[in-house]
Scaffold this motif. Structure first.
Motif, PDB file in Angstrom:
ATOM      1  N   PRO A  48      41.364  33.165  35.395  1.00  0.00           N
ATOM      2  CA  PRO A  48      40.522  34.362  35.315  1.00  0.00           C
ATOM      3  C   PRO A  48      40.766  35.123  34.020  1.00  0.00           C
ATOM      4  O   PRO A  48      41.803  34.962  33.372  1.00  0.00           O
ATOM      5  CB  PRO A  48      40.998  35.183  36.515  1.00  0.00           C
ATOM      6  N   ASP A  49      39.793  35.980  33.635  1.00  0.00           N
ATOM      7  CA  ASP A  49      39.984  36.846  32.465  1.00  0.00           C
ATOM      8  C   ASP A  49      40.911  38.009  32.804  1.00  0.00           C
ATOM      9  O   ASP A  49      41.656  38.483  31.967  1.00  0.00           O
ATOM     10  CB  ASP A  49      38.631  37.394  31.988  1.00  0.00           C
ATOM     11  N   ASP A  50      40.843  38.489  34.057  1.00  0.00           N
ATOM     12  CA  ASP A  50      41.760  39.545  34.491  1.00  0.00           C
ATOM     13  C   ASP A  50      42.806  38.942  35.427  1.00  0.00           C
ATOM     14  O   ASP A  50      42.854  37.737  35.619  1.00  0.00           O
ATOM     15  CB  ASP A  50      40.989  40.671  35.194  1.00  0.00           C
ATOM     16  N   GLU A  51      43.654  39.777  36.007  1.00  0.00           N
ATOM     17  CA  GLU A  51      44.727  39.292  36.883  1.00  0.00           C
ATOM     18  C   GLU A  51      44.448  39.770  38.311  1.00  0.00           C
ATOM     19  O   GLU A  51      44.808  40.896  38.682  1.00  0.00           O
ATOM     20  CB  GLU A  51      46.092  39.805  36.407  1.00  0.00           C
ATOM     21  N   PRO A  52      43.786  38.971  39.147  1.00  0.00           N
ATOM     22  CA  PRO A  52      43.458  39.423  40.509  1.00  0.00           C
ATOM     23  C   PRO A  52      44.667  39.360  41.426  1.00  0.00           C
ATOM     24  O   PRO A  52      45.569  38.551  41.226  1.00  0.00           O
ATOM     25  CB  PRO A  52      42.399  38.399  40.954  1.00  0.00           C
ATOM     26  N   GLU A  53      44.671  40.217  42.439  1.00  0.00           N
ATOM     27  CA  GLU A  53      45.761  40.204  43.433  1.00  0.00           C
ATOM     28  C   GLU A  53      45.333  39.353  44.634  1.00  0.00           C
ATOM     29  O   GLU A  53      45.371  39.817  45.782  1.00  0.00           O
ATOM     30  CB  GLU A  53      46.093  41.630  43.856  1.00  0.00           C
ATOM     31  N   LEU A  54      44.918  38.125  44.354  1.00  0.00           N
ATOM     32  CA  LEU A  54      44.456  37.210  45.394  1.00  0.00           C
ATOM     33  C   LEU A  54      45.004  35.824  45.116  1.00  0.00           C
ATOM     34  O   LEU A  54      45.250  35.465  43.962  1.00  0.00           O
ATOM     35  CB  LEU A  54      42.918  37.151  45.396  1.00  0.00           C
ATOM     36  N   PRO A  55      45.170  34.969  46.148  1.00  0.00           N
ATOM     37  CA  PRO A  55      45.497  33.562  45.907  1.00  0.00           C
ATOM     38  C   PRO A  55      44.374  32.903  45.102  1.00  0.00           C
ATOM     39  O   PRO A  55      43.202  33.281  45.230  1.00  0.00           O
ATOM     40  CB  PRO A  55      45.599  32.976  47.324  1.00  0.00           C
ATOM     41  N   HIS A  56      44.740  31.904  44.271  1.00  0.00           N
ATOM     42  CA  HIS A  56      43.737  31.345  43.348  1.00  0.00           C
ATOM     43  C   HIS A  56      42.574  30.681  44.089  1.00  0.00           C
ATOM     44  O   HIS A  56      41.441  30.679  43.609  1.00  0.00           O
ATOM     45  CB  HIS A  56      44.397  30.380  42.362  1.00  0.00           C
ATOM     46  N   ALA A  57      42.845  30.129  45.285  1.00  0.00           N
ATOM     47  CA  ALA A  57      41.767  29.464  46.034  1.00  0.00           C
ATOM     48  C   ALA A  57      40.740  30.493  46.519  1.00  0.00           C
ATOM     49  O   ALA A  57      39.517  30.292  46.368  1.00  0.00           O
ATOM     50  CB  ALA A  57      42.350  28.695  47.215  1.00  0.00           C
ATOM     51  N   ILE A  58      41.202  31.611  47.057  1.00  0.00           N
ATOM     52  CA  ILE A  58      40.294  32.664  47.547  1.00  0.00           C
ATOM     53  C   ILE A  58      39.529  33.282  46.383  1.00  0.00           C
ATOM     54  O   ILE A  58      38.316  33.525  46.472  1.00  0.00           O
ATOM     55  CB  ILE A  58      41.086  33.750  48.313  1.00  0.00           C
ATOM     56  N   PHE A  59      40.252  33.538  45.268  1.00  0.00           N
ATOM     57  CA  PHE A  59      39.588  34.133  44.102  1.00  0.00           C
ATOM     58  C   PHE A  59      38.549  33.171  43.533  1.00  0.00           C
ATOM     59  O   PHE A  59      37.449  33.591  43.128  1.00  0.00           O
ATOM     60  CB  PHE A  59      40.632  34.493  43.043  1.00  0.00           C
ATOM     61  N   GLY A  60      38.871  31.854  43.493  1.00  0.00           N
ATOM     62  CA  GLY A  60      37.903  30.862  43.028  1.00  0.00           C
ATOM     63  C   GLY A  60      36.665  30.832  43.911  1.00  0.00           C
ATOM     64  O   GLY A  60      35.528  30.701  43.423  1.00  0.00           O
ATOM     65  N   MET A  61      36.877  30.963  45.233  1.00  0.00           N
ATOM     66  CA  MET A  61      35.739  30.990  46.158  1.00  0.00           C
ATOM     67  C   MET A  61      34.852  32.208  45.875  1.00  0.00           C
ATOM     68  O   MET A  61      33.617  32.097  45.857  1.00  0.00           O
ATOM     69  CB  MET A  61      36.258  31.039  47.603  1.00  0.00           C
ATOM     70  N   LYS A  62      35.467  33.370  45.622  1.00  0.00           N
ATOM     71  CA  LYS A  62      34.688  34.579  45.345  1.00  0.00           C
ATOM     72  C   LYS A  62      33.914  34.439  44.029  1.00  0.00           C
ATOM     73  O   LYS A  62      32.768  34.895  43.916  1.00  0.00           O
ATOM     74  CB  LYS A  62      35.625  35.796  45.291  1.00  0.00           C
ATOM     75  N   LEU A  63      34.530  33.794  43.030  1.00  0.00           N
ATOM     76  CA  LEU A  63      33.823  33.569  41.764  1.00  0.00           C
ATOM     77  C   LEU A  63      32.620  32.651  41.973  1.00  0.00           C
ATOM     78  O   LEU A  63      31.535  32.891  41.432  1.00  0.00           O
ATOM     79  CB  LEU A  63      34.776  32.952  40.727  1.00  0.00           C
ATOM     80  N   ALA A  64      32.819  31.583  42.755  1.00  0.00           N
ATOM     81  CA  ALA A  64      31.723  30.647  43.023  1.00  0.00           C
ATOM     82  C   ALA A  64      30.584  31.347  43.763  1.00  0.00           C
ATOM     83  O   ALA A  64      29.396  31.123  43.456  1.00  0.00           O
ATOM     84  CB  ALA A  64      32.244  29.459  43.828  1.00  0.00           C
ATOM     85  N   GLU A  65      30.937  32.201  44.715  1.00  0.00           N
ATOM     86  CA  GLU A  65      29.899  32.958  45.429  1.00  0.00           C
ATOM     87  C   GLU A  65      29.161  33.900  44.478  1.00  0.00           C
ATOM     88  O   GLU A  65      27.936  34.060  44.554  1.00  0.00           O
ATOM     89  CB  GLU A  65      30.530  33.770  46.569  1.00  0.00           C
ATOM     90  N   LYS A  66      29.933  34.518  43.554  1.00  0.00           N
ATOM     91  CA  LYS A  66      29.341  35.454  42.600  1.00  0.00           C
ATOM     92  C   LYS A  66      28.319  34.760  41.700  1.00  0.00           C
ATOM     93  O   LYS A  66      27.280  35.349  41.361  1.00  0.00           O
ATOM     94  CB  LYS A  66      30.462  36.070  41.753  1.00  0.00           C
ATOM     95  N   TYR A  67      28.620  33.502  41.315  1.00  0.00           N
ATOM     96  CA  TYR A  67      27.727  32.770  40.402  1.00  0.00           C
ATOM     97  C   TYR A  67      26.810  31.798  41.139  1.00  0.00           C
ATOM     98  O   TYR A  67      26.422  30.754  40.606  1.00  0.00           O
ATOM     99  CB  TYR A  67      28.559  32.060  39.326  1.00  0.00           C
ATOM    100  N   LYS A  68      26.503  32.146  42.426  1.00  0.00           N
ATOM    101  CA  LYS A  68      25.425  31.511  43.197  1.00  0.00           C
ATOM    102  C   LYS A  68      25.648  30.022  43.483  1.00  0.00           C
ATOM    103  O   LYS A  68      24.709  29.240  43.472  1.00  0.00           O
ATOM    104  CB  LYS A  68      24.071  31.691  42.475  1.00  0.00           C
ATOM    105  N   GLU A  69      26.914  29.628  43.756  1.00  0.00           N
ATOM    106  CA  GLU A  69      27.149  28.260  44.211  1.00  0.00           C
ATOM    107  C   GLU A  69      26.849  28.171  45.707  1.00  0.00           C
ATOM    108  O   GLU A  69      26.911  29.183  46.420  1.00  0.00           O
ATOM    109  CB  GLU A  69      28.604  27.851  43.931  1.00  0.00           C
ATOM    110  N   LYS A  70      26.598  26.979  46.203  1.00  0.00           N
ATOM    111  CA  LYS A  70      26.201  26.799  47.605  1.00  0.00           C
ATOM    112  C   LYS A  70      27.390  27.074  48.538  1.00  0.00           C
ATOM    113  O   LYS A  70      28.547  26.864  48.160  1.00  0.00           O
ATOM    114  CB  LYS A  70      25.657  25.391  47.822  1.00  0.00           C
TER     115      LYS A  70
END
Length: 489
Positions: free
Chosen positions: A343-365
């Motif tokens: 990530p560009d910033d430092e999230p307080e989340l596990p990388h798998a959950i944060f990756g899922m949120k990024l994918a949802e943000k960028y309209k993945e299925k």
């Protein structure tokens, strides 16, 4: 003539007598003045000495008064102590009398109780001990059950605590391995130019790149330290250009760093595009493509993250095809499964959950988002893609040679294993084999018997558990053999 001589002689004698009288008077005056001065000095000295004696006498009198007061106080305390002692002696006598009386009463009560109960004191003690024993056993079993229940409830908490302690024991080596880049230089003269006058160049470099630059006594090397691998790469490339160019000053540093940042950002995007084209994954959001490019500069346990993601994507596609699922979707999920690590910033989340949120943000299925979030069991699996991505991620990471530990640490661990076993008496040789997963201990047959070999293996295993850090488990094999050799001549 004679008369004249006589008168002249007379006048000379008179003059001499007058001069003598005058000298005599002067000397008497001088002596008198000296005497008066000496007398005054002596009087002053006597006065000073008398004053000193008087002050000392007054001090002595004061001390004498203080000593007298203290003596009076001591005498008073002594009298008080004697009175207290006499009082205590009286009280002790009373206590002793009371004690004797209580003893008699206690004895009488015991005799009365024995007569009433028909049991002697020893028989009563035995019955009481048996009843207390039964009660203690009941309470102990209840207490054990409570402890077991509490252990079950706190097991998860204790397990997390153990994991945190394990991380603390091995975190230093991992941080050193993943947070530095070594920049090699041709000669140590360049170090002075990089530092600059009063350190202005190195301060400008650190401010522009956000990376700590360590210039020490290490020959022909400068260490770049920072947790962001992209920043380290920008600092490395900027230093390389500055050293090649030879012009190193704050204005030039800022110019080169800005230029290199732009180049690295372009290279990240180009790497992401090239990867998606090579993998046949299309229609990704530009930001996801940039994150895929950033994976090139990230490693996990020594394994390049981009290479790991490509391997996982290919494995996912093969496995999905064998199961009759959509291989393109599986490949897409495998390629994106670790985007939460860059990530560009430092999230307080596990990388798998944060990756899922990024994918949802960028309209993945949704099934792809779920596969990204569930590949470490941190969210519930809702599609068949999720277990495929989880398994392929584990296969890629577990591949022999994919991940490494520091060679020096590995060699040191093996040497420590061997030296630990050698410290025991009777051990002749030790061999750490199977990458430190087994320890062969050869003992002298004349110094240790078969019974002692078993206890020795247990002791070595316990000491390894207490004192060493190691992956998995270590098998300790103690070998004792007797050889009889004879020669036919």
């Amino acid at each position: 003539m004679n008369t004249m001589l006589k008168s002249k002689r007379k006048s000379i004698i008179e003059n001499a007598e007058k001069e003598a009288e005058t000298i005599k008077k002067d000397k008497l005056l001088e002596v008198k003045e000296k005497f008066i001065g000496l007398k005054a000095d002596l009087e002053n000295q006597v006065t000073a000495r008398n004053a000193k004696i008087q002050s000392q006498e007054s001090k002595l009198k004061q001390r004498e008064l203080i000593l007298n007061q203290k003596q009076e106080e001591l005498n008073k305390r002594k009298l008080e102590a004697n009175a207290i002692k006499e009082n205590l002696d009286l009280q002790l006598e009373v206590v002793e009398k009371k004690k004797l009386e209580l003893g008699k009463i206690h004895k009488q009560e015991i005799e009365r109780l024995e007569a009433l109960s028909g049991l002697s004191a020893d028989e009563a003690k035995e019955r009481l001990a048996e009843s207390l024993k039964e009660e203690a056993q009941t309470q102990a079993s209840a207490y054990i059950n409570e402890i077991m229940e509490e252990a079950k409830m706190t097991a998860n908490k204790e397990a997390k605590k153990i994991v945190v302690q394990s991380i603390q024991r091995v975190a230093t080596e991992t941080a050193i391995e993943n947070a530095i880049t070594v920049f090699h230089i041709d000669s140590d003269e360049i170090k002075g130019r990089i530092i600059g006058r009063e350190g202005r160049n190195i301060r400008a470099l650190e401010a522009a790149t956000g990376i700590e630059i360590i210039v020490d006594d290490t020959p022909e090397a400068i260490v770049l330290s920072g947790f962001d691998p992209v920043r380290r790469e920008i600092a490395r490339l900027a230093l390389h250009q500055l050293v090649q160019d030879g012009r190193i000053h704050p204005a030039r540093i800022e110019e080169v760093v800005a230029k290199v940042k732009k180049q690295v950002e372009e290279e990240i995007i180009e790497t992401g595009k090239r990867t998606t084209i090579d993998m046949g994954v299309h229609g990704l959001h530009p930001e996801l493509i940039r994150m895929i490019g950033r994976m090139k500069y990230r490693s996990s346990y020594g394994q390049n993250l981009l290479q790991h993601s490509r391997e996982t994507a290919n494995l996912c596609a093969i496995m999905a095809a064998e199961l009759g699922l959509n291989p393109k979707k599986a490949k897409r999920a495998g390629l994106l499964h670790d985007i939460g690590k860059v990530p560009d910033d430092e999230p307080e989340l596990p990388h798998a959950i944060f990756g899922m949120k990024l994918a949802e943000k960028y309209k993945e299925k949704p099934d792809i988002c779920n596969a990204i979030g569930a590949h470490h069991d941190e969210t519930e699996m809702t599609s068949l893609l999720a277990p495929i991505v989880q398994v392929c991620d584990a296969i890629s990471g577990a591949r022999p040679g994919a991940r490494r530990e520091i060679v020096e640490a590995y060699i040191k661990r093996l040497n420590d294993l061997e030296q630990l076993a050698l410290s025991y008496p009777g051990v002749v040789k030790t061999y750490a084999i199977q990458a430190g997963r087994e320890l062969r201990v050869i003992v002298g047959a004349d110094r240790i018997d078969d019974v002692q070999t078993e206890s020795l293996s247990n002791e070595i295993a316990k000491k390894i558990q207490d004192e060493m850090t190691y992956p998995g488990q270590v098998k300790i094999t103690v070998i004792r053999e007797t050889r009889s050799v004879a020669f036919a001549k």
